[in-house]
Design an enzyme around this catalytic site. Structure first.
Site, PDB file in Angstrom:
ATOM      1  N   GLU A 164      -4.867  11.754   4.117  1.00 48.17           N
ATOM      2  CA  GLU A 164      -5.551  10.649   4.794  1.00 48.17           C
ATOM      3  C   GLU A 164      -6.996  10.990   5.150  1.00 48.17           C
ATOM      4  OE1 GLU A 164      -4.680   7.489   5.511  1.00 48.17           O
ATOM      5  OE2 GLU A 164      -2.685   7.605   4.642  1.00 48.17           O
ATOM      6  N   SER A 175      -4.128  16.496   5.915  1.00 48.82           N
ATOM      7  CA  SER A 175      -3.491  15.326   5.302  1.00 48.82           C
ATOM      8  C   SER A 175      -4.390  14.668   4.276  1.00 48.82           C
ATOM      9  CB  SER A 175      -3.197  14.324   6.423  1.00 48.82           C
ATOM     10  OG  SER A 175      -3.001  13.046   5.888  1.00 48.82           O
ATOM     11  N   TYR A 184      -5.852   8.096  12.442  1.00 40.70           N
ATOM     12  CA  TYR A 184      -5.090   9.294  12.075  1.00 40.70           C
ATOM     13  C   TYR A 184      -5.935  10.186  11.167  1.00 40.70           C
ATOM     14  CZ  TYR A 184      -1.585  12.134   9.654  1.00 40.70           C
ATOM     15  OH  TYR A 184      -0.888  13.179   9.120  1.00 40.70           O
TER      16      TYR A 184
HETATM   17  P1  GDP Z   1       1.432   7.336   5.319  1.00 44.18           P
HETATM   18  O1  GDP Z   1       0.950   7.303   3.903  1.00 44.18           O
HETATM   19  O2  GDP Z   1       1.322   8.663   5.958  1.00 44.18           O
HETATM   20  O3  GDP Z   1       0.847   6.250   6.116  1.00 44.18           O
HETATM   21  O4  GDP Z   1       3.024   7.111   5.222  1.00 44.18           O
HETATM   22  P2  GDP Z   1       3.927   5.790   5.405  1.00 44.18           P
HETATM   23  O5  GDP Z   1       5.245   6.137   4.832  1.00 44.18           O
HETATM   24  O6  GDP Z   1       3.898   5.303   6.804  1.00 44.18           O
HETATM   25  O7  GDP Z   1       3.207   4.676   4.488  1.00 44.18           O
HETATM   26  C1  GDP Z   1       3.094   4.821   3.101  1.00 44.18           C
HETATM   27  C2  GDP Z   1       2.592   3.521   2.493  1.00 44.18           C
HETATM   28  O8  GDP Z   1       3.614   2.517   2.606  1.00 44.18           O
HETATM   29  C3  GDP Z   1       1.347   2.934   3.165  1.00 44.18           C
HETATM   30  O9  GDP Z   1       0.472   2.478   2.151  1.00 44.18           O
HETATM   31  C4  GDP Z   1       1.902   1.730   3.933  1.00 44.18           C
HETATM   32  O10 GDP Z   1       0.952   0.664   4.086  1.00 44.18           O
HETATM   33  C5  GDP Z   1       3.018   1.295   3.000  1.00 44.18           C
HETATM   34  N1  GDP Z   1       4.026   0.446   3.642  1.00 44.18           N
HETATM   35  C6  GDP Z   1       4.444  -0.765   3.185  1.00 44.18           C
HETATM   36  N2  GDP Z   1       5.354  -1.287   4.012  1.00 44.18           N
HETATM   37  C7  GDP Z   1       5.543  -0.401   5.032  1.00 44.18           C
HETATM   38  C8  GDP Z   1       6.364  -0.386   6.188  1.00 44.18           C
HETATM   39  O11 GDP Z   1       7.117  -1.313   6.450  1.00 44.18           O
HETATM   40  N3  GDP Z   1       6.292   0.723   6.985  1.00 44.18           N
HETATM   41  C9  GDP Z   1       5.456   1.771   6.697  1.00 44.18           C
HETATM   42  N4  GDP Z   1       5.433   2.841   7.520  1.00 44.18           N
HETATM   43  N5  GDP Z   1       4.651   1.768   5.628  1.00 44.18           N
HETATM   44  C10 GDP Z   1       4.682   0.704   4.791  1.00 44.18           C
END
Ligand code: GDP
Length: 315
Positions: free
Chosen positions: A123, A121, A145
């Site tokens: 990440e 990932s 993660y």
């Molecule tokens: P990730 O990149 O694998 O963590 O995928 P996510 O879809 O969970 O998050 C992508 C980005 O969206 C991150 O920077 C989060 O902080 C941002 N984000 C903003 N608001 C939200 C929310 O309500 N839910 C999630 N899951 N992410 C959010």
């Protein structure tokens, strides 16, 4: 006939991967998480178990003797990994190490190659100093993660040096209508569809300024298959190379649902803001293009379109 073994069949990528391999005529076996309902996976032989039961999974792998192993099982949510850091380490880190060892045992026992793909990932890069990132970007994760995925990523290199065709596919965010709603894209598209249908009033989110490189999940699964079968075993960044903010995604989703005045429909709640969140993750997939002949077939606008359409159709 090629035989493949997939972990994480119940997830978005596992389902697309199984479909691709079955369509190619591969004999597909998958580990189905014992505590979850059995996934609907036509043409796949499901084996009930838990990836963290190392001995059981090892005997299963030795019995099956697959040619290709795809390790997609993970605690897949960064947000949830803050709540369960130890389980995240076990599933995303230690279980991957155990599976690498099992694959090597199969290879040594049968004296024929086993190809191993680890779903890594973006990440693992944490808050990188440069954009876009590539395979030489320092691994410096910022959340539980990413840290667990980084351990698995490093173990792939360790096993590659022991002679396993082990590959780490450094996947950037990849989406589809099968994405669960704990991810921001699907949360946005499903809520936008509900607002369009008059069933919800607002979309509540966290950090709107985070920038991510959002691709199309089936493309990323295809990259993993190509990586398994390539002559050379190495790591690959799998990404579109284009970053958009969460706000851009929100705007595109509302536009797709025919709503232009959306600013007042979005509320920011600190509950969804993370303790540490990379500002921008965007990948340079030049190596995958060059060595695998891979390139993304679906761009940002189409990803949003497919997801909003699916959520509107689900009604
Ligand atoms: P990730 O990149 O694998 O963590 O995928 P996510 O879809 O969970 O998050 C992508 C980005 O969206 C991150 O920077 C989060 O902080 C941002 N984000 C903003 N608001 C939200 C929310 O309500 N839910 C999630 N899951 N992410 C959010």
């Amino acid at each position: 006939m090629t035989r493949a073994f997939i972990t994480g069949i119940g997830g978005q990528d596992g389902s697309y991967l199984a479909e691709q391999l079955v369509a190619e005529g591969v004999e597909v076996h998958a580990l189905a998480h014992a505590i979850e309902p059995l996934p609907d996976a036509p043409g796949v032989e499901l084996h009930s178990g838990d990836l963290t039961d190392v001995d059981d999974v090892r005997s299963l792998l030795i019995d099956l003797a697959p040619d290709e192993v795809y390790n997609l099982a993970a605690m897949s949510s960064v947000a949830r990994s803050w709540e369960k850091p130890d389980l995240t380490a076990q599933v995303n880190g230690m279980a991957a190490a155990a599976l690498l060892e099992s694959a090597l045992l199969v290879q040594e026992k049968l004296d024929r190659p086993v190809r191993f793909v680890q779903a890594s990932s973006a990440e693992i890069f944490g808050q990188p100093d440069r954009s876009p990132q590539d395979e030489s970007t320092p691994v410096r994760p910022l959340n539980p993660y990413g840290a667990a995925k980084a351990y698995a990523h490093l173990m792939v290199e360790v096993y590659r040096r022991r002679g396993l065709h082990a590959v780490s596919a450094i996947l950037y965010n990849h989406e589809s209508p099968r994405r669960p709603e704990q991810f921001v894209t699907r949360k946005i598209t499903s809520t936008v569809a509900s607002i369009a249908r008059g069933r919800a009033d607002v979309l509540t989110l966290g950090n709107l300024d985070a920038r991510r490189d959002w691709g199309w999940a089936p493309d990323y699964v295809d990259a993993m298959v190509r990586a398994a079968r390539a002559d050379q075993a190495t790591d690959y960044v799998v990404a579109t190379g284009v970053a958009h903010s969460v706000r851009d995604f929100v705007a595109a989703a509302f536009a797709q649902a025919g709503i232009t005045d959306w600013e007042d429909l979005v509320v920011v709640d600190q509950e969804f803001v993370r303790p540490a969140d990379p500002t921008e993750l965007v990948g340079n997939a030049t190596r995958a293009r060059r060595l695998l002949g891979w390139s993304p077939t679906v761009g940002f606008d189409e990803v949003v379109q497919h997801m909003v359409e699916a959520d509107l159709a689900a009604g």
